[in-house]
Design an enzyme around this catalytic site. Sequence first.
Site, PDB file in Angstrom:
ATOM      1  N   TYR A  51      -4.401   0.213  -5.060  1.00 55.88           N
ATOM      2  CA  TYR A  51      -3.159   0.814  -4.739  1.00 55.88           C
ATOM      3  C   TYR A  51      -2.681   1.862  -5.683  1.00 55.88           C
ATOM      4  CZ  TYR A  51      -3.576  -2.283  -0.594  1.00 55.88           C
ATOM      5  OH  TYR A  51      -4.183  -2.963   0.335  1.00 55.88           O
ATOM      6  N   ASP A  57       1.366  -8.772  -1.271  1.00 51.72           N
ATOM      7  CA  ASP A  57      -0.086  -8.196  -1.188  1.00 51.72           C
ATOM      8  C   ASP A  57      -0.038  -6.970  -2.012  1.00 51.72           C
ATOM      9  OD1 ASP A  57      -2.694  -8.383   0.231  1.00 51.72           O
ATOM     10  OD2 ASP A  57      -1.914  -6.444   0.640  1.00 51.72           O
ATOM     11  N   TRP A 104       0.796  -1.291   0.103  1.00 52.46           N
ATOM     12  CA  TRP A 104       0.030  -0.034   0.045  1.00 52.46           C
ATOM     13  C   TRP A 104       0.932   1.118  -0.084  1.00 52.46           C
ATOM     14  CZ3 TRP A 104      -3.458   2.096   4.529  1.00 52.46           C
ATOM     15  CH2 TRP A 104      -4.609   2.760   3.776  1.00 52.46           C
ATOM     16  N   GLN A 134      -8.418 -11.114   5.043  1.00 53.84           N
ATOM     17  CA  GLN A 134      -7.287 -10.200   5.453  1.00 53.84           C
ATOM     18  C   GLN A 134      -7.901  -8.917   6.284  1.00 53.84           C
ATOM     19  OE1 GLN A 134      -4.857  -6.940   2.713  1.00 53.84           O
ATOM     20  NE2 GLN A 134      -4.469  -9.058   2.305  1.00 53.84           N
ATOM     21  N   TYR A 138      -3.177  -7.272   8.352  1.00 58.18           N
ATOM     22  CA  TYR A 138      -2.501  -6.016   7.850  1.00 58.18           C
ATOM     23  C   TYR A 138      -2.457  -4.904   8.817  1.00 58.18           C
ATOM     24  CZ  TYR A 138      -7.219  -3.500   7.029  1.00 58.18           C
ATOM     25  OH  TYR A 138      -8.462  -2.795   7.441  1.00 58.18           O
ATOM     26  N   LEU A 157       2.188  -3.318  11.885  1.00 57.50           N
ATOM     27  CA  LEU A 157       3.136  -2.667  12.532  1.00 57.50           C
ATOM     28  C   LEU A 157       2.420  -1.180  12.821  1.00 57.50           C
ATOM     29  CD1 LEU A 157       6.306  -2.981  10.395  1.00 57.50           C
ATOM     30  CD2 LEU A 157       6.055  -3.660  12.521  1.00 57.50           C
TER      31      LEU A 157
HETATM   32  P1  NDP Z   1       2.122  -1.457   8.301  1.00 60.73           P
HETATM   33  O1  NDP Z   1       1.596  -1.653   9.657  1.00 60.73           O
HETATM   34  O2  NDP Z   1       2.635  -2.710   7.490  1.00 60.73           O
HETATM   35  O3  NDP Z   1       3.309  -0.393   8.443  1.00 60.73           O
HETATM   36  C1  NDP Z   1       4.072   0.297   7.419  1.00 60.73           C
HETATM   37  C2  NDP Z   1       4.519   1.522   7.737  1.00 60.73           C
HETATM   38  O4  NDP Z   1       5.617   1.110   8.669  1.00 60.73           O
HETATM   39  C3  NDP Z   1       5.506   2.317   6.745  1.00 60.73           C
HETATM   40  O5  NDP Z   1       5.329   3.681   7.164  1.00 60.73           O
HETATM   41  C4  NDP Z   1       6.850   1.596   7.033  1.00 60.73           C
HETATM   42  O6  NDP Z   1       7.864   2.917   6.408  1.00 60.73           O
HETATM   43  C5  NDP Z   1       7.049   1.464   8.347  1.00 60.73           C
HETATM   44  N1  NDP Z   1       7.661   0.449   8.585  1.00 60.73           N
HETATM   45  C6  NDP Z   1       8.057  -0.940   8.045  1.00 60.73           C
HETATM   46  N2  NDP Z   1       9.036  -1.628   8.972  1.00 60.73           N
HETATM   47  C7  NDP Z   1       9.345  -0.976   9.784  1.00 60.73           C
HETATM   48  C8  NDP Z   1      10.166  -1.496  10.730  1.00 60.73           C
HETATM   49  N3  NDP Z   1      10.935  -2.358  10.757  1.00 60.73           N
HETATM   50  N4  NDP Z   1      10.403  -0.410  11.965  1.00 60.73           N
HETATM   51  C9  NDP Z   1       9.824   0.896  12.016  1.00 60.73           C
HETATM   52  N5  NDP Z   1       8.865   1.101  10.972  1.00 60.73           N
HETATM   53  C10 NDP Z   1       8.681   0.461   9.886  1.00 60.73           C
HETATM   54  O7  NDP Z   1       0.972  -0.734   7.630  1.00 60.73           O
HETATM   55  P2  NDP Z   1       0.212  -0.899   6.118  1.00 60.73           P
HETATM   56  O8  NDP Z   1      -0.868  -0.022   6.291  1.00 60.73           O
HETATM   57  O9  NDP Z   1       1.158  -0.662   4.885  1.00 60.73           O
HETATM   58  O10 NDP Z   1      -0.247  -2.293   6.197  1.00 60.73           O
HETATM   59  C11 NDP Z   1       0.723  -3.728   5.577  1.00 60.73           C
HETATM   60  C12 NDP Z   1       0.045  -3.949   4.064  1.00 60.73           C
HETATM   61  O11 NDP Z   1      -1.172  -4.526   4.529  1.00 60.73           O
HETATM   62  C13 NDP Z   1      -0.277  -2.876   3.007  1.00 60.73           C
HETATM   63  O12 NDP Z   1       1.014  -2.175   2.609  1.00 60.73           O
HETATM   64  C14 NDP Z   1      -1.329  -3.442   2.258  1.00 60.73           C
HETATM   65  O13 NDP Z   1      -0.417  -4.353   1.440  1.00 60.73           O
HETATM   66  C15 NDP Z   1      -1.908  -4.308   3.187  1.00 60.73           C
HETATM   67  N6  NDP Z   1      -3.339  -3.604   3.689  1.00 60.73           N
HETATM   68  C16 NDP Z   1      -4.482  -3.775   3.499  1.00 60.73           C
HETATM   69  C17 NDP Z   1      -5.693  -3.360   3.663  1.00 60.73           C
HETATM   70  C18 NDP Z   1      -6.773  -3.939   3.389  1.00 60.73           C
HETATM   71  O14 NDP Z   1      -7.816  -2.978   3.353  1.00 60.73           O
HETATM   72  N7  NDP Z   1      -6.998  -4.954   3.102  1.00 60.73           N
HETATM   73  C19 NDP Z   1      -5.665  -1.858   4.445  1.00 60.73           C
HETATM   74  C20 NDP Z   1      -4.265  -1.717   4.835  1.00 60.73           C
HETATM   75  C21 NDP Z   1      -3.155  -2.389   4.359  1.00 60.73           C
HETATM   76  P3  NDP Z   1       8.856   2.532   5.309  1.00 60.73           P
HETATM   77  O15 NDP Z   1       8.154   2.245   4.258  1.00 60.73           O
HETATM   78  O16 NDP Z   1       9.362   3.837   5.441  1.00 60.73           O
HETATM   79  O17 NDP Z   1       9.818   1.475   5.761  1.00 60.73           O
END
Ligand code: NDP
Length: 277
Positions: A53, A48, A20, A163, A191, A194
Amino acid sequence: MRQVALRNGTRVPALGLGTWKMGEDVRQRAQEVRALATGIDLGATLIDTAEMYADGRSEELVAAAIKGRREGVYLVSKVLPQNASRAGTVKACEASLKRLKTDCIDLYLLHWRGSVPFAETLAGFDDLMQAGKIRGFGVSNLDLKEMKEWSGLSRGDKTLANQVQYSIESRGIDFDLLPWCRERAIAVMAYCPLAQGGIPRNAALVRVAERHRATPAQIMLAWVLRHEHVIAIPKSAKPERVRENVQAADIMLSTEDLAELGKAFPPPRKAQPLAMS
Ligand code: NDP
């Protein structure tokens, strides 16, 4: 990498890669492709994405990251609810296949419930299965009541995964949806594991992390992965953080760790509305 067995027999990595917000900024593109390729190299071969997106550009980015290695990757994408009529689902999938530069999506999900009746979407998923354009299907953002409704429909019992939002900070599904899915061998894809990067500053989390020589983010992922039927899909556009996240799949939390974390982040005592992002 630990694997999760889906109810159709397919085994997928317990930790995959979210996308995302990837593909939104062309200046980030090279690094985003590198981040996904790094994850695949390290065994996080589940990716995913969704037609939503970056208006399809996330799927195009995924195509670039998996170029030449499609066979080793388990691809998950999603149809928007407004496209999820029988014919609309097929059309949306075909457009995703084009952007993903592949002829089959491994797991195709309804992104959330809209106004189209579930039976229509299920008929579209069935058409896609028959045509070999998807290998399995599932849902996203369905609460327990909706899951029961969906699963009771024709072909609904073939649902591989739901999901939903799940993290140490957002654990409402622990009360009912998570055990209900486990009893039926439906995988839960967590999802925002973090908390979208808002890693809580919490003393217990830090203590457990120190015991494992890990970061709090890694403990958050290990916590989500303590269940056999849960798959975490953290997103990072930074290769070094992808490495950190993948390593979390090897951390086994002890009973003592879980008790300490459970005190700091108490489980729900009653049913809660499904959290959504
Ligand atoms: P996450 O909980 O995966 O967090 C992502 C954020 O955390 C980004 O800003 C990233 O920054 C940061 N991050 C990643 N790794 C670390 C780390 N080790 N330490 C500190 N910060 C970190 O949130 P998402 O909303 O992205 O959820 C994950 C995935 O789930 C999405 O990308 C998507 O594929 C899916 N999703 C599905 C939804 C649905 O409705 N089905 C809704 C929301 C998400 P950086 O990139 O700068 O590292």
